[in-house]
Design an enzyme around this catalytic site. Structure first.
Site, mmCIF file in Angstrom:
data_model
loop_
_atom_site.group_PDB
_atom_site.id
_atom_site.type_symbol
_atom_site.label_atom_id
_atom_site.label_comp_id
_atom_site.label_asym_id
_atom_site.label_seq_id
_atom_site.Cartn_x
_atom_site.Cartn_y
_atom_site.Cartn_z
ATOM 1 C CG ASP A 1 70.038 107.846 51.227
ATOM 2 O OD1 ASP A 1 70.705 107.765 52.272
ATOM 3 O OD2 ASP A 1 70.537 107.822 50.080
HETATM 4 N N1 URA Z 1 72.808 103.733 48.938
HETATM 5 C C1 URA Z 1 72.252 104.957 48.812
HETATM 6 O O1 URA Z 1 72.751 105.800 48.068
HETATM 7 N N2 URA Z 1 71.136 105.224 49.497
HETATM 8 C C2 URA Z 1 70.522 104.316 50.305
HETATM 9 O O2 URA Z 1 69.493 104.616 50.896
HETATM 10 C C3 URA Z 1 71.116 103.060 50.436
HETATM 11 C C4 URA Z 1 72.263 102.783 49.740
#
Ligand code: URA
Length: 237
Positions: free
Chosen positions: A103
């Site tokens: 993310d």
């Molecule tokens: N899980 C998440 O919620 N975000 C990420 O970036 C990776 C795994």
């Protein structure tokens, strides 16, 4: 390297399709038709053509990036900077892309590569490559949550996650630091797993993929090439 491997690595065609192109006489090696896709070629010296078009040899490259928050795991984006903007100039011509996604607000280990076959394998849910995350959360997970994660939690869309290993590193004043190992990579998976048990992730960093840990000497935003041994570790070997 085998001719069919070379062509399917460099072009968006399967080995099967490439074999057919060879049989159909559409592939030439050093100006001679190559009907047998199993022959050995030297990608650095031999000239390979498909339908008359020379196929440039671009070797596979694997970079480890310590991704900072604020960057999207994509090749282009019209709103935010992408992780490709952090790739050193000397790798620009390798057409790298992120192996999976973190993310925008997540930090840590992200692999950038041009190896499509490897990306497919590592991200395949069937391959079950471990991904380990460090997180700070609002909440105090206990035995109940650890057992739930071990069994699989049901996310907001009804999907039941594969067994995950939750280790609580510390808890204080309703906040905790944890390590979570998951074997799949659903959208916002870690955040949604904690939401499913009424807790909120406030900070997230990926610290390992397969057997490959994030290099602690890499500053946020820095990238370096993986050694062949590290590429193997990525696959969990
Ligand atoms: N899980 C998440 O919620 N975000 C990420 O970036 C990776 C795994």
């Amino acid at each position: 390297m085998r001719l069919d491997k070379f062509l399917s690595n460099m072009l968006p065609y399967s080995r099967k399709e490439v074999k057919r192109f060879c049989r159909e006489g559409r592939v030439q090696v050093n100006d001679r038709p190559a009907k047998d896709s199993g022959i050995s070629i030297d990608p650095e010296c031999d000239h390979v053509r498909l339908d008359g078009q020379e196929i440039a040899y671009i070797p596979n490259v694997y970079l480890m990036l310590n991704k900072p928050a604020g960057y999207v795991s994509a090749v282009e984006d019209n709103k935010f900077p992408t992780v490709l903007e952090l790739v050193p100039e000397e790798y620009a011509h390798f057409h790298l892309y992120p192996m999976g996604r973190l993310d925008r607000d997540t930090e840590g280990l992200l692999i950038l590569t041009n190896d499509g076959a490897m990306t497919h394998e590592i991200l395949s849910p069937k391959k079950h490559v471990d991904k380990v995350y460090f997180a700070q959360i609002d909440g105090t997970p206990g035995k109940k949550e650890i057992a739930l994660f071990k069994k699989g939690v049901v996310l907001d869309d009804g999907y039941e996650t594969l067994p995950a290993n939750l280790v609580v590193l510390s808890s204080q004043n309703g906040k905790s630091e944890i390590e979570l190992t998951i074997r799949e990579g659903k959208f916002h998976q870690v955040k949604r797993m904690f939401e499913a048990v009424g807790m909120r992730v406030t900070y997230l960093r990926r610290i390992r993929m397969g057997k490959l840990p994030l290099d602690p000497s890499l500053e946020l935003g820095q990238a370096r090439q993986l050694s062949p041994e590290e590429v193997r570790m990525l696959g969990g070997k």
